[in-house]
Design a protein around this motif. Structure first.
Motif, PDB file in Angstrom:
ATOM      1  N   ALA A 205       0.820  -1.207   0.000  1.00 30.12           N
ATOM      2  CA  ALA A 205       0.000   0.000   0.000  1.00 30.12           C
ATOM      3  C   ALA A 205       0.857   1.262   0.000  1.00 30.12           C
ATOM      4  O   ALA A 205       0.538   2.244  -0.700  1.00 30.12           O
ATOM      5  CB  ALA A 205      -0.927  -0.014   1.219  1.00 30.12           C
ATOM      6  N   LEU A 209       0.989   4.123  -2.827  1.00 30.54           N
ATOM      7  CA  LEU A 209       0.735   5.515  -2.436  1.00 30.54           C
ATOM      8  C   LEU A 209       1.855   6.433  -2.920  1.00 30.54           C
ATOM      9  O   LEU A 209       1.602   7.542  -3.419  1.00 30.54           O
ATOM     10  CB  LEU A 209       0.582   5.596  -0.919  1.00 30.54           C
ATOM     11  CG  LEU A 209       0.376   6.982  -0.321  1.00 30.54           C
ATOM     12  CD1 LEU A 209      -0.908   7.612  -0.853  1.00 30.54           C
ATOM     13  CD2 LEU A 209       0.356   6.900   1.201  1.00 30.54           C
ATOM     14  N   ILE A 238      -3.902  10.151   8.388  1.00 33.55           N
ATOM     15  CA  ILE A 238      -4.584   9.776   7.148  1.00 33.55           C
ATOM     16  C   ILE A 238      -4.234  10.819   6.097  1.00 33.55           C
ATOM     17  O   ILE A 238      -4.273  12.025   6.366  1.00 33.55           O
ATOM     18  CB  ILE A 238      -6.115   9.692   7.346  1.00 33.55           C
ATOM     19  CG1 ILE A 238      -6.438   8.600   8.361  1.00 33.55           C
ATOM     20  CG2 ILE A 238      -6.822   9.421   6.026  1.00 33.55           C
ATOM     21  CD1 ILE A 238      -7.903   8.515   8.732  1.00 33.55           C
ATOM     22  N   ARG A 240      -4.906  12.377   2.190  1.00 36.73           N
ATOM     23  CA  ARG A 240      -5.940  12.522   1.143  1.00 36.73           C
ATOM     24  C   ARG A 240      -5.262  13.075  -0.116  1.00 36.73           C
ATOM     25  O   ARG A 240      -4.515  14.064  -0.052  1.00 36.73           O
ATOM     26  CB  ARG A 240      -7.051  13.455   1.599  1.00 36.73           C
ATOM     27  CG  ARG A 240      -8.080  13.784   0.540  1.00 36.73           C
ATOM     28  CD  ARG A 240      -9.214  14.596   1.124  1.00 36.73           C
ATOM     29  NE  ARG A 240     -10.026  13.805   2.033  1.00 36.73           N
ATOM     30  CZ  ARG A 240     -11.128  14.270   2.658  1.00 36.73           C
ATOM     31  NH1 ARG A 240     -11.505  15.527   2.478  1.00 36.73           N
ATOM     32  NH2 ARG A 240     -11.808  13.486   3.464  1.00 36.73           N
ATOM     33  N   LYS A 248      -9.164  10.253  -2.830  1.00 41.83           N
ATOM     34  CA  LYS A 248      -9.074   9.044  -2.024  1.00 41.83           C
ATOM     35  C   LYS A 248      -8.380   9.357  -0.700  1.00 41.83           C
ATOM     36  O   LYS A 248      -7.470  10.197  -0.643  1.00 41.83           O
ATOM     37  CB  LYS A 248      -8.284   7.952  -2.758  1.00 41.83           C
ATOM     38  CG  LYS A 248      -9.006   7.428  -3.985  1.00 41.83           C
ATOM     39  CD  LYS A 248      -8.230   6.298  -4.628  1.00 41.83           C
ATOM     40  CE  LYS A 248      -8.982   5.735  -5.832  1.00 41.83           C
ATOM     41  NZ  LYS A 248      -8.253   4.620  -6.472  1.00 41.83           N
ATOM     42  N   ASP A 249      -8.840   8.672   0.313  1.00 42.30           N
ATOM     43  CA  ASP A 249      -8.221   8.742   1.638  1.00 42.30           C
ATOM     44  C   ASP A 249      -7.526   7.413   1.926  1.00 42.30           C
ATOM     45  O   ASP A 249      -8.127   6.343   1.765  1.00 42.30           O
ATOM     46  CB  ASP A 249      -9.266   9.021   2.723  1.00 42.30           C
ATOM     47  CG  ASP A 249      -9.916  10.387   2.549  1.00 42.30           C
ATOM     48  OD1 ASP A 249      -9.295  11.253   1.916  1.00 42.30           O
ATOM     49  OD2 ASP A 249     -11.049  10.575   3.037  1.00 42.30           O
ATOM     50  N   ARG A 250      -6.291   7.490   2.378  1.00 41.15           N
ATOM     51  CA  ARG A 250      -5.513   6.296   2.696  1.00 41.15           C
ATOM     52  C   ARG A 250      -4.874   6.444   4.071  1.00 41.15           C
ATOM     53  O   ARG A 250      -4.418   7.512   4.455  1.00 41.15           O
ATOM     54  CB  ARG A 250      -4.407   6.057   1.650  1.00 41.15           C
ATOM     55  CG  ARG A 250      -4.927   5.666   0.279  1.00 41.15           C
ATOM     56  CD  ARG A 250      -5.572   4.290   0.320  1.00 41.15           C
ATOM     57  NE  ARG A 250      -6.061   3.869  -0.983  1.00 41.15           N
ATOM     58  CZ  ARG A 250      -7.305   4.039  -1.409  1.00 41.15           C
ATOM     59  NH1 ARG A 250      -8.189   4.646  -0.606  1.00 41.15           N
ATOM     60  NH2 ARG A 250      -7.667   3.620  -2.595  1.00 41.15           N
TER      61      ARG A 250
END
Length: 348
Positions: A205, A209, A238, A240, A248-250
């Motif tokens: 991930a 990102l 978090i 954005r 998207k928020d990760r």
């Protein structure tokens, strides 16, 4: 012996082989030596001849007779009893120990029961064999099992389910699909799902990102400090961003902090961004709750970020702001209204 010969000469000649003169007037005695055979118990040593030196050497040079040894032949029945035994030129060889054994059942049985053979056999069982990498069918099934375990772990994250569910979900799938070889080989539980999340999914991930942030460098942060049941303080971060399709928020990380001061929180977030090659200059917005540690105009976290990037748009938590507005408005209302509303809630 002495013989008296008074007869005629013919008798004497027959007896002694020699003519003897006889006389009617005189008696003569003749002494003759006659050799008679000795008894077998007492051999006559006078007439026995000693063996020569050549005869003695002939007897001494003759080696003693050797006993005939029986050589046992290899039996094919041993291959069924000892699977790791093989026959090479009618000689038994242990495939595990790579050792030549005597062609005898007792020796072979003693070798297979020895500690050294059992130890090498156990090591061989845990060793991955080369044919597992060569066989495409087994390799395909093995890769499919790994993919299934990863998908089940992602399923937990997608639906916000606990890791404890993995102790029962694979067994349910295997019993529901008994004809599936992939379902039968699923070996994943709570611990393995947690390790897959930390060591595999998180790294993947973060890599994805970083690729998005390299293309679209602008981003915003949402941060909040929390305290768990063990009174340890942590910072949840978090991020954005826009991926050319949607916003998207990760989840970027959950970091343990030493204390809840603005300086400690700012340094913790800055280190997390630096470790992931994310610059503060590309930050466009910051969201946090409305406490003085976060939103203080002099020593707050947002103030320290604005010292590096003055263009950051800071927004407090809307829910927190709404709660503060509601609390201030309730003070202006009569207490009877608040009690009436509480009584309605308690009634139902």
């Amino acid at each position: 012996m002495m013989y008296c010969c008074s007869g005629n000469t013919a008798v004497c000649s027959l007896l002694f082989g020699e003519p003897v003169a006889s006389s009617s007037k005189s008696t003569e005695y003749v002494s003759e030596s006659i050799t008679y055979p000795q008894s077998p118990d007492k051999p006559d040593t006078s007439t026995c001849e000693k063996p020569s030196d050549s005869e003695n050497s002939e007897f001494s040079e003759q080696p003693p007779k050797e006993k005939k040894k029986y050589t046992q032949k290899f039996r094919n029945v041993w291959l069924e009893e000892f699977p790791s035994l093989q026959c090479v030129k009618q000689e038994p060889i242990c495939k595990i120990c790579d050792k030549k054994l005597p062609c005898n059942y007792n020796h072979i049985d003693r070798h297979f029961k020895s500690k050294s053979h059992k130890l090498k056999s156990n090591i061989l069982k845990t060793t991955v064999q080369i044919r597992q990498f060569v066989d495409p069918k087994k390799a395909h099934v093995k890769n499919s099992v790994k993919a299934a375990e990863l998908k089940l772990t992602v399923f937990l994250h997608e639906h916000n389910l606990p890791f404890l569910l993995m102790n029962h979900l694979p067994k349910l799938i295997a019993s529901t699909c008994p004809d599936s070889s992939i379902a039968k080989q699923l070996e994943i539980g709570r611990t393995k799902a947690t390790n897959l999340t930390k060591n595999q999914l998180v790294e993947e991930a973060l890599t994805e990102l970083k690729e998005h942030l390299n293309i679209n460098k602008l981003y915003s942060l949402i941060i909040d400090e929390t305290t768990d049941i063990s009174t340890k303080k942590s910072m949840a971060v978090i991020i954005r961003f826009h991926d050319n399709v949607s916003i998207k928020d990760r989840f970027l990380g959950l970091i343990e902090v030493e204390n809840g001061t603005a300086k400690c929180l700012f340094e913790t977030v800055s280190k997390l961004l630096k470790d992931n090659n994310i610059t503060i200059e590309n930050m466009t917005g910051l969201g946090a709750d409305n406490c003085s540690v976060m939103m203080g105009n002099k020593v707050g976290v947002q103030t320290k970020f604005r010292e590096i990037n003055p263009t950051i748009i800071v927004m407090g938590c809307i829910c927190h702001s709404l709660h503060l507005c509601a609390s201030a408005a309730a003070v202006k209302l009569p207490k009877s209204v608040e009690e009436f509303l509480r009584n309605i809630i308690n009634h139902f």
